[in-house]
Structure formats: C-alpha cells, structure tokens
Design a protein around this motif. Structure first.
Motif, PDB file in Angstrom:
ATOM      1  N   LYS A   5      -6.823   3.078  -2.423  1.00  0.00           N
ATOM      2  CA  LYS A   5      -6.731   4.517  -2.179  1.00  0.00           C
ATOM      3  C   LYS A   5      -7.000   5.288  -3.469  1.00  0.00           C
ATOM      4  CE  LYS A   5      -3.664   8.154  -0.397  1.00  0.00           C
ATOM      5  NZ  LYS A   5      -2.352   8.467   0.210  1.00  0.00           N
ATOM      6  N   LEU A   6      -6.392   4.836  -4.567  1.00  0.00           N
ATOM      7  CA  LEU A   6      -6.639   5.470  -5.857  1.00  0.00           C
ATOM      8  C   LEU A   6      -8.117   5.377  -6.234  1.00  0.00           C
ATOM      9  CD1 LEU A   6      -5.641   6.653  -8.608  1.00  0.00           C
ATOM     10  CD2 LEU A   6      -5.408   4.273  -9.369  1.00  0.00           C
ATOM     11  N   LYS A   7      -8.724   4.226  -6.006  1.00  0.00           N
ATOM     12  CA  LYS A   7     -10.117   4.031  -6.413  1.00  0.00           C
ATOM     13  C   LYS A   7     -11.071   4.869  -5.569  1.00  0.00           C
ATOM     14  CE  LYS A   7      -9.102  -0.559  -8.200  1.00  0.00           C
ATOM     15  NZ  LYS A   7      -9.225  -2.023  -8.004  1.00  0.00           N
ATOM     16  N   ARG A   8     -10.680   5.182  -4.348  1.00  0.00           N
ATOM     17  CA  ARG A   8     -11.500   6.097  -3.549  1.00  0.00           C
ATOM     18  C   ARG A   8     -11.413   7.524  -4.092  1.00  0.00           C
ATOM     19  NH1 ARG A   8      -9.299   3.016   0.737  1.00  0.00           N
ATOM     20  NH2 ARG A   8      -7.747   4.644   1.177  1.00  0.00           N
ATOM     21  N   ALA A   9     -10.220   7.908  -4.546  1.00  0.00           N
ATOM     22  CA  ALA A   9     -10.028   9.260  -5.071  1.00  0.00           C
ATOM     23  C   ALA A   9     -10.548   9.395  -6.503  1.00  0.00           C
ATOM     24  CB  ALA A   9      -8.553   9.635  -5.022  1.00  0.00           C
ATOM     25  N   VAL A  10     -10.500   8.293  -7.264  1.00  0.00           N
ATOM     26  CA  VAL A  10     -10.943   8.293  -8.664  1.00  0.00           C
ATOM     27  C   VAL A  10     -11.973   7.178  -8.824  1.00  0.00           C
ATOM     28  CG1 VAL A  10     -10.209   8.246 -11.084  1.00  0.00           C
ATOM     29  CG2 VAL A  10      -8.626   9.060  -9.320  1.00  0.00           C
TER      30      VAL A  10
ATOM     31  N   THR B 283       0.849  -1.185   0.000  1.00  0.00           N
ATOM     32  CA  THR B 283       0.000   0.000   0.000  1.00  0.00           C
ATOM     33  C   THR B 283       0.886   1.238   0.000  1.00  0.00           C
ATOM     34  OG1 THR B 283      -0.116   0.368   2.392  1.00  0.00           O
ATOM     35  CG2 THR B 283      -1.624  -1.284   1.479  1.00  0.00           C
ATOM     36  N   GLU B 284       0.268   2.401  -0.110  1.00  0.00           N
ATOM     37  CA  GLU B 284       1.038   3.632  -0.067  1.00  0.00           C
ATOM     38  C   GLU B 284       1.730   3.835   1.275  1.00  0.00           C
ATOM     39  OE1 GLU B 284      -1.991   4.172  -3.312  1.00  0.00           O
ATOM     40  OE2 GLU B 284      -1.978   3.302  -1.294  1.00  0.00           O
ATOM     41  N   GLY B 285       1.284   3.114   2.304  1.00  0.00           N
ATOM     42  CA  GLY B 285       1.893   3.213   3.619  1.00  0.00           C
ATOM     43  C   GLY B 285       3.050   2.270   3.847  1.00  0.00           C
ATOM     44  N   THR B 286       3.336   1.388   2.882  1.00  0.00           N
ATOM     45  CA  THR B 286       4.491   0.499   2.998  1.00  0.00           C
ATOM     46  C   THR B 286       5.766   1.337   3.067  1.00  0.00           C
ATOM     47  OG1 THR B 286       3.362  -1.267   1.784  1.00  0.00           O
ATOM     48  CG2 THR B 286       5.766  -1.357   1.853  1.00  0.00           C
ATOM     49  N   SER B 287       6.696   0.932   3.934  1.00  0.00           N
ATOM     50  CA  SER B 287       7.913   1.720   4.135  1.00  0.00           C
ATOM     51  C   SER B 287       8.727   1.824   2.848  1.00  0.00           C
ATOM     52  CB  SER B 287       8.764   1.104   5.249  1.00  0.00           C
ATOM     53  OG  SER B 287       9.159  -0.213   4.900  1.00  0.00           O
ATOM     54  N   LEU B 288       9.468   2.922   2.741  1.00  0.00           N
ATOM     55  CA  LEU B 288      10.304   3.177   1.575  1.00  0.00           C
ATOM     56  C   LEU B 288      11.767   2.931   1.942  1.00  0.00           C
ATOM     57  CD1 LEU B 288       8.743   6.533   0.270  1.00  0.00           C
ATOM     58  CD2 LEU B 288       8.059   4.178  -0.280  1.00  0.00           C
ATOM     59  N   ALA B 289      12.404   2.028   1.209  1.00  0.00           N
ATOM     60  CA  ALA B 289      13.825   1.735   1.424  1.00  0.00           C
ATOM     61  C   ALA B 289      14.289   0.803   0.315  1.00  0.00           C
ATOM     62  CB  ALA B 289      14.061   1.080   2.787  1.00  0.00           C
ATOM     63  N   ASN B 290      15.458   1.080  -0.240  1.00  0.00           N
ATOM     64  CA  ASN B 290      16.001   0.177  -1.251  1.00  0.00           C
ATOM     65  C   ASN B 290      17.528   0.268  -1.247  1.00  0.00           C
ATOM     66  OD1 ASN B 290      16.762  -1.258  -3.581  1.00  0.00           O
ATOM     67  ND2 ASN B 290      14.803  -0.821  -4.558  1.00  0.00           N
ATOM     68  N   PRO B 291      18.183  -0.616  -0.485  1.00  0.00           N
ATOM     69  CA  PRO B 291      19.651  -0.561  -0.407  1.00  0.00           C
ATOM     70  C   PRO B 291      20.342  -1.061  -1.669  1.00  0.00           C
ATOM     71  CG  PRO B 291      18.818  -2.442   0.818  1.00  0.00           C
ATOM     72  CD  PRO B 291      17.608  -1.650   0.386  1.00  0.00           C
ATOM     73  N   TYR B 292      19.576  -1.629  -2.620  1.00  0.00           N
ATOM     74  CA  TYR B 292      20.176  -2.266  -3.789  1.00  0.00           C
ATOM     75  C   TYR B 292      20.198  -1.380  -5.033  1.00  0.00           C
ATOM     76  CZ  TYR B 292      19.264  -6.337  -0.870  1.00  0.00           C
ATOM     77  OH  TYR B 292      19.219  -7.219   0.170  1.00  0.00           O
ATOM     78  N   TRP B 293      19.385  -0.308  -5.052  1.00  0.00           N
ATOM     79  CA  TRP B 293      19.197   0.419  -6.306  1.00  0.00           C
ATOM     80  C   TRP B 293      19.258   1.918  -6.048  1.00  0.00           C
ATOM     81  CZ3 TRP B 293      14.572  -0.819 -10.102  1.00  0.00           C
ATOM     82  CH2 TRP B 293      14.983  -0.542 -11.412  1.00  0.00           C
ATOM     83  N   GLU B 294      20.287   2.557  -6.576  1.00  0.00           N
ATOM     84  CA  GLU B 294      20.450   3.997  -6.391  1.00  0.00           C
ATOM     85  C   GLU B 294      19.284   4.772  -7.002  1.00  0.00           C
ATOM     86  OE1 GLU B 294      23.838   7.480  -7.066  1.00  0.00           O
ATOM     87  OE2 GLU B 294      23.926   5.619  -8.221  1.00  0.00           O
ATOM     88  N   TYR B 295      18.793   4.304  -8.138  1.00  0.00           N
ATOM     89  CA  TYR B 295      17.637   4.942  -8.779  1.00  0.00           C
ATOM     90  C   TYR B 295      16.487   5.094  -7.792  1.00  0.00           C
ATOM     91  CZ  TYR B 295      13.267   4.942 -11.501  1.00  0.00           C
ATOM     92  OH  TYR B 295      12.006   5.199 -11.976  1.00  0.00           O
ATOM     93  N   SER B 296      16.192   4.026  -7.062  1.00  0.00           N
ATOM     94  CA  SER B 296      15.082   4.049  -6.109  1.00  0.00           C
ATOM     95  C   SER B 296      15.382   4.954  -4.927  1.00  0.00           C
ATOM     96  CB  SER B 296      14.796   2.625  -5.616  1.00  0.00           C
ATOM     97  OG  SER B 296      14.570   1.758  -6.712  1.00  0.00           O
ATOM     98  N   ARG B 297      16.610   4.914  -4.429  1.00  0.00           N
ATOM     99  CA  ARG B 297      16.970   5.781  -3.308  1.00  0.00           C
ATOM    100  C   ARG B 297      16.849   7.257  -3.698  1.00  0.00           C
ATOM    101  NH1 ARG B 297      20.953   1.866  -2.969  1.00  0.00           N
ATOM    102  NH2 ARG B 297      22.605   3.259  -3.701  1.00  0.00           N
ATOM    103  N   ASN B 298      17.192   7.575  -4.933  1.00  0.00           N
ATOM    104  CA  ASN B 298      17.051   8.955  -5.401  1.00  0.00           C
ATOM    105  C   ASN B 298      15.580   9.357  -5.475  1.00  0.00           C
ATOM    106  OD1 ASN B 298      19.795   9.503  -5.660  1.00  0.00           O
ATOM    107  ND2 ASN B 298      19.887   8.792  -7.771  1.00  0.00           N
ATOM    108  N   LYS B 299      14.728   8.434  -5.892  1.00  0.00           N
ATOM    109  CA  LYS B 299      13.290   8.721  -5.922  1.00  0.00           C
ATOM    110  C   LYS B 299      12.756   8.970  -4.506  1.00  0.00           C
ATOM    111  CE  LYS B 299      11.977   8.384 -10.316  1.00  0.00           C
ATOM    112  NZ  LYS B 299      11.302   9.481 -11.051  1.00  0.00           N
ATOM    113  N   ILE B 300      13.214   8.172  -3.557  1.00  0.00           N
ATOM    114  CA  ILE B 300      12.801   8.367  -2.162  1.00  0.00           C
ATOM    115  C   ILE B 300      13.228   9.747  -1.678  1.00  0.00           C
ATOM    116  CG2 ILE B 300      13.162   7.576   0.214  1.00  0.00           C
ATOM    117  CD1 ILE B 300      13.535   4.721  -0.990  1.00  0.00           C
ATOM    118  N   ALA B 301      14.459  10.132  -1.988  1.00  0.00           N
ATOM    119  CA  ALA B 301      14.948  11.446  -1.566  1.00  0.00           C
ATOM    120  C   ALA B 301      14.120  12.571  -2.182  1.00  0.00           C
ATOM    121  CB  ALA B 301      16.420  11.596  -1.944  1.00  0.00           C
TER     122      ALA B 301
END
Length: 339
Positions: free
Chosen positions: A282-287, A112-130
């Motif tokens: 969550k998306l379906k509630r908003a849309v 879900t959108e509430g799942t924690s954000l973390a990715n030690p394996y992929w710089e691309y993902s860490r940059n998105k988190i930042a």
C-alpha cells in the motif's frame, strides 16, 4: 512545504527532520528543546510544552501548515488537544501510531493495514488504537485530514534493537556478549521480526507528506527484510566481533519473572513473541519507488561502532545482569531436578 513536527528529535523523527531540512522545506519543530543543539540550523524551533495551548498559539500565531506531524501523542487527550490546536490550520495531520496495535497472533502472519487492531497485553498499544479511532471518527464526521502511520521496530545508531533488556536499554546485553556470558533470547529464537533503519523509514514517511492518496488512510512503513531473533542477536555479536552464546527461555516465563519496569508482558507477549511479516505494498503504491535499502547486518554495525565511540551511551545495569543470571540458573536447576 511548510511542516510542523511535534517532537522531531527522537529515533524516528530525527531522521525525518534531517531529510526535510536538507531538502529545503520550511520546517518547524515544536518540543521542549532538550536536544535543540542537534537540530539543523535552518529549522525553526518552537520551544514550549505543547500542553500549554495558549503559549503554543502565541508562538505559532496565524501560521498555516501543509502538514502537522505528531510523534509524541500516546493517549486520546493529547490527540484531542492537537485537534483543538490545528483544525483549520493544516492540510494534513500525520499521527504516529504503532504496529504493536495489530492483533497478534493474527489470522495470517502477513500483516497489512487491514489486519485487525487489538492488544490485550499492552496498554501502550491499546492507547494507540484509541487515538486512531478518535482521529478516524473526526475524519469521517468533520473531514479532519488525518494520515495514520504504523511503524514497527525502527532503530538508529544510538541503540541496538534487541528484545530482552532492562529499562537502561541494549548496552547491558552487549556487555554480556563482550564478557562471553549467555544472553537471554525469548522463545526458541525462530520467530521472524522486522527491523527498519530510521533513514529508510524517513523516506517513506516524507513521501506521504502532502500526498492526496494519504488522507483518511493508514500506512505501515517497514523494511522488507525479515529475520529470526537468533539471526538478529547473531548479527549483533558479529558486529562486536565476539561469539554468541544464546540462552532460550519462553516468553511467558520471562514475562512472569521480570520486574514490572522491564514491561516484558507488553514487549514480548503483546508484540515480539509471534512471527510477523509486513506487506508494505500500500505504501509503495502511494510512494512509488520506496524501498528500504539498509540491511540489518549493515545497520547494526553502525550501531555498535557508534556505541563503542560514545562511552556516555554505555549505561550499565547490574540489576538486569544479575536477573539474567538468576533466570538461567533457575532454568538449569529445573532441568536437573526433572532429569
């Protein structure tokens, strides 16, 4: 609505551009113009390098937008630039992040959108988190009207979405299928994945534009269909009309022996190895009424037909083909030595 898209001609954004243009919105695209001939005639194009902030401001003048949508922002410096350019100029800033930012394996396979954000394996993902963290700080501190979107694996007719391939894309894998060769599949092929046709994604995305429920929130937009990787590859072979000969290799081994440019540590270990199923309630509630309607077996048939009709997209990769053969040979040799 008056909408500015930064990008607008990529896999995801091209579908959004077409749908918005067909609906009569006042749509602007800001990009380098490398695919300008594919843009609908009623779309205004701002052709420049967005990092040239003075030129961007010269071209857009005092225009105000209902939404500014950022599809090519990958690092915080680019987001900071957008804040400078568009603060006070837009009622909504929509940032495309990535579902690869979610921590995997998560405590629950249901993301879900509430799942924690973390990715030690992929710089691309860490940059998105930042970038997400910077934008949410700006929202909390100054009211900057951000909406964050986290797509997963969204595809269009120009490429088949497969997991193990080289830098030249999926065609070399399809070529192996057509030649009756074994095809590398990570793990045992049983982990579940979600693939979303870009036109389906676009409908959910557009439903969030100008939507007051979207400000200060993050949304994921995906299909409800979950498939195993074996099913994904089998559907691809079916679309080609050939037999599927899978060869299963652990993700860890593939990542360890792959050339750096294949980026399998990020793509597999940091994203596609574990089962993920997305909850889009969550998306379906908003849309209300949003539903992805394109099954993968239908979408991949469109992909294969398009690729076969466009030889210019059939980019071969003999180095990747040879690497696949070496991986298979090495594993078969190890089996014989142990036995």
């Amino acid at each position: 609505m008056k909408i500015l898209i930064i990008g607008g001609t990529g896999t995801i954004s091209s579908a959004i551009t077409r749908q918005l243009a067909a609906s009569g919105h006042d749509l602007w695209l800001l990009n380098r113009g490398t695919r300008k001939n594919e843009v609908p005639a009623n779309v205004r194009q701002v052709i420049t390098d967005i990092d040239d902030e003075a030129e961007v401001l010269r071209q857009i003048g005092n225009e105000q937008f209902d939404a500014v949508c950022e599809f090519i922002g990958f690092v915080t410096a680019q987001v900071e630039r957008d804040i400078r350019l568009f603060k006070g100029r837009t009622r909504q800033y929509v940032y495309i992040s990535s579902a690869s930012a979610y921590n995997k394996p998560a405590a629950s396979h249901m993301i879900t959108e509430g799942t924690s954000l973390a990715n030690p394996y992929w710089e691309y993902s860490r940059n998105k988190i930042a970038c997400e963290e910077l934008l949410m700080h700006e929202y909390r501190e100054t009211g900057f009207p951000v909406t964050i979107i986290r797509p997963s694996h969204t595809y269009c007719e120009r490429a088949v979405p497969l997991s193990v391939h080289g830098p030249k894309g999926s065609w070399p894998v399809l070529k192996r299928m057509l030649e009756g060769k074994k095809v590398l599949v990570h793990g045992d092929g049983s982990s579940l994945w979600t693939l979303t046709w870009n036109e389906d994604f676009a409908r959910g995305f557009i439903g969030l534009l100008g939507n007051p429920k979207a400000i200060g929130e993050a949304f994921q937009i995906m299909s409800d269909e979950s498939l195993s990787w074996t099913q994904i590859y089998q559907s691809t072979a079916n679309a080609l009309g050939v037999a599927f000969h899978p060869y299963y290799v652990t993700s860890e081994f593939l990542a360890a022996v792959a050339p750096k440019e294949y980026d399998l540590t990020g793509n597999l270990i940091g994203d596609k190895t574990v089962t993920v199923v997305f909850d889009c309630s969550k998306l379906k509630r908003a849309v209300p009424g949003f539903k992805a309607t394109t099954r993968f077996d239908e979408g991949v048939r469109r992909c294969v037909a398009y690729l076969l009709e466009h030889p210019e997209l059939q980019v071969e990769d003999p180095e990747f083909d040879a690497w696949c053969d070496r991986v298979i040979e090495a594993q078969e040799k190890a089996k014989k030595e142990i036995i």
